[in-house]
Design a protein around this motif. Sequence first.
Motif, PDB file in Angstrom:
ATOM      1  N   SER A 132      -8.369  -2.527  -1.997  1.00 54.59           N
ATOM      2  CA  SER A 132      -7.786  -2.505  -0.659  1.00 54.59           C
ATOM      3  C   SER A 132      -8.174  -3.796   0.064  1.00 54.59           C
ATOM      4  O   SER A 132      -9.312  -4.253  -0.040  1.00 54.59           O
ATOM      5  CB  SER A 132      -8.277  -1.288   0.124  1.00 54.59           C
ATOM      6  OG  SER A 132      -9.687  -1.318   0.270  1.00 54.59           O
ATOM      7  N   THR A 159       0.818  -1.210   0.000  1.00 55.31           N
ATOM      8  CA  THR A 159       0.000   0.000   0.000  1.00 55.31           C
ATOM      9  C   THR A 159       0.854   1.263   0.000  1.00 55.31           C
ATOM     10  O   THR A 159       0.393   2.329  -0.412  1.00 55.31           O
ATOM     11  CB  THR A 159      -0.912   0.023   1.236  1.00 55.31           C
ATOM     12  OG1 THR A 159      -0.108  -0.069   2.418  1.00 55.31           O
ATOM     13  CG2 THR A 159      -1.898  -1.132   1.197  1.00 55.31           C
ATOM     14  N   SER A 160       2.095   1.143   0.491  1.00 54.44           N
ATOM     15  CA  SER A 160       2.963   2.322   0.563  1.00 54.44           C
ATOM     16  C   SER A 160       4.366   1.968   0.090  1.00 54.44           C
ATOM     17  O   SER A 160       4.910   0.924   0.461  1.00 54.44           O
ATOM     18  CB  SER A 160       3.023   2.849   2.002  1.00 54.44           C
ATOM     19  OG  SER A 160       3.877   3.973   2.107  1.00 54.44           O
ATOM     20  N   GLN A 206       9.268  -0.719   1.001  1.00 56.50           N
ATOM     21  CA  GLN A 206       7.857  -0.994   0.776  1.00 56.50           C
ATOM     22  C   GLN A 206       7.213  -1.457   2.076  1.00 56.50           C
ATOM     23  O   GLN A 206       7.829  -2.163   2.866  1.00 56.50           O
ATOM     24  CB  GLN A 206       7.685  -2.078  -0.291  1.00 56.50           C
ATOM     25  CG  GLN A 206       8.291  -1.728  -1.638  1.00 56.50           C
ATOM     26  CD  GLN A 206       8.144  -2.854  -2.644  1.00 56.50           C
ATOM     27  OE1 GLN A 206       7.688  -3.952  -2.304  1.00 56.50           O
ATOM     28  NE2 GLN A 206       8.501  -2.592  -3.891  1.00 56.50           N
ATOM     29  N   SER A 207       5.975  -1.043   2.279  1.00 60.18           N
ATOM     30  CA  SER A 207       5.253  -1.491   3.472  1.00 60.18           C
ATOM     31  C   SER A 207       5.117  -3.009   3.451  1.00 60.18           C
ATOM     32  O   SER A 207       4.932  -3.613   2.396  1.00 60.18           O
ATOM     33  CB  SER A 207       3.880  -0.839   3.543  1.00 60.18           C
ATOM     34  OG  SER A 207       3.103  -1.199   2.417  1.00 60.18           O
ATOM     35  N   GLN A 211       8.166   4.047  -0.503  1.00 60.64           N
ATOM     36  CA  GLN A 211       8.914   5.299  -0.398  1.00 60.64           C
ATOM     37  C   GLN A 211      10.312   5.114  -0.988  1.00 60.64           C
ATOM     38  O   GLN A 211      10.981   4.097  -0.739  1.00 60.64           O
ATOM     39  CB  GLN A 211       9.031   5.758   1.053  1.00 60.64           C
ATOM     40  CG  GLN A 211       7.714   6.242   1.635  1.00 60.64           C
ATOM     41  CD  GLN A 211       7.913   7.051   2.908  1.00 60.64           C
ATOM     42  OE1 GLN A 211       8.943   7.694   3.103  1.00 60.64           O
ATOM     43  NE2 GLN A 211       6.909   7.019   3.772  1.00 60.64           N
TER      44      GLN A 211
END
Length: 322
Positions: A197, A62-63, A135-136, A65
């Motif tokens: 999701s 989901t995330s 990454q999450s 960076q």
Amino acid sequence: MKKQNIHRLRIAAILLACAAMAAALGGCGIRKASTSTQTRTAKVTRGAISVTVHGTGTIQPTSVQAVSSTVTGKVTQIFKQNGDPVNDGDNIAEVTATGTGATTDITAPMDGVVALSQLTVGTPVQPGMTVCQVQSAASFNAVVNVDELDIAGVKAGQKADVSVDAISGKLFSGTVQKISQVGVATNGVTDFSVTLSMDDSTGLMSNMSASADIHTGENQNALLVPVEALQTKGADRYLTVRTTSGKTTKDTQVKVSVGLISDTQAEITSGVNEGDTVVLPSLAPTNGTSINGLNRNSSDSSSSSGAAASGASSTASGGKAS
């Protein structure tokens, strides 16, 4: 006399052969094929219909960076490799600054796992240059591709059942979060990306193969007919309704409004009533007519039977053909 007897025998044999041939030809004589077929009908019934759209894709974090260096220099130590878990602030690599010789650490911006790292000892880096990602690892989405014929029925907020190849026997729940407005064409087929999701990310890992059934509509108390009974003229839909009075049978084309359409059933929202009899297309086409009632030899191509979108599936009750 002997020659006359032989002559008579030959004539008799020829006559017998001719009689046998005539009998054979009579048994194999060409008969006019019957073009009549029994008309099939179905009742308008009331029941439940549920339509789903299928898609395949992968599990994605989901995330994500990007991680970059803050100085110009070279990597002198590696602390975390691709796939290694990290916490926010953990050291990923050490950089020795050009000129000063001072050492600076590249750190993780959040909890997760290191991904897409190309770092090796001696790698030159500059400020702002992305050297890897974090990454999450706790929450994931399913990103699936949906056929262009089905995408119009997919809306944000719809629920989905997600299965993951690597985790057999478990069905994950998802919700449509985002629908790409740009399709990708491959071998003449255009797909649209749909992001789901996940309510539960237990056991999931990035890039696992996944498939999803998105619930695009349902009605527990719908008027239903077999989808093959639908006929189309331009933008309008019709059913052929059969009525019987005494020994008289009358077929009337009735304009209807259509709701949900599945592979097998169509929801009728107006135009007919429960218990009405509708005519289905013939299963034995003749003279160039297809089983769906589309006359391929006719210049009027505006009338044809309806069909569901190719990727949709459903469960529905009622409406058996007779």
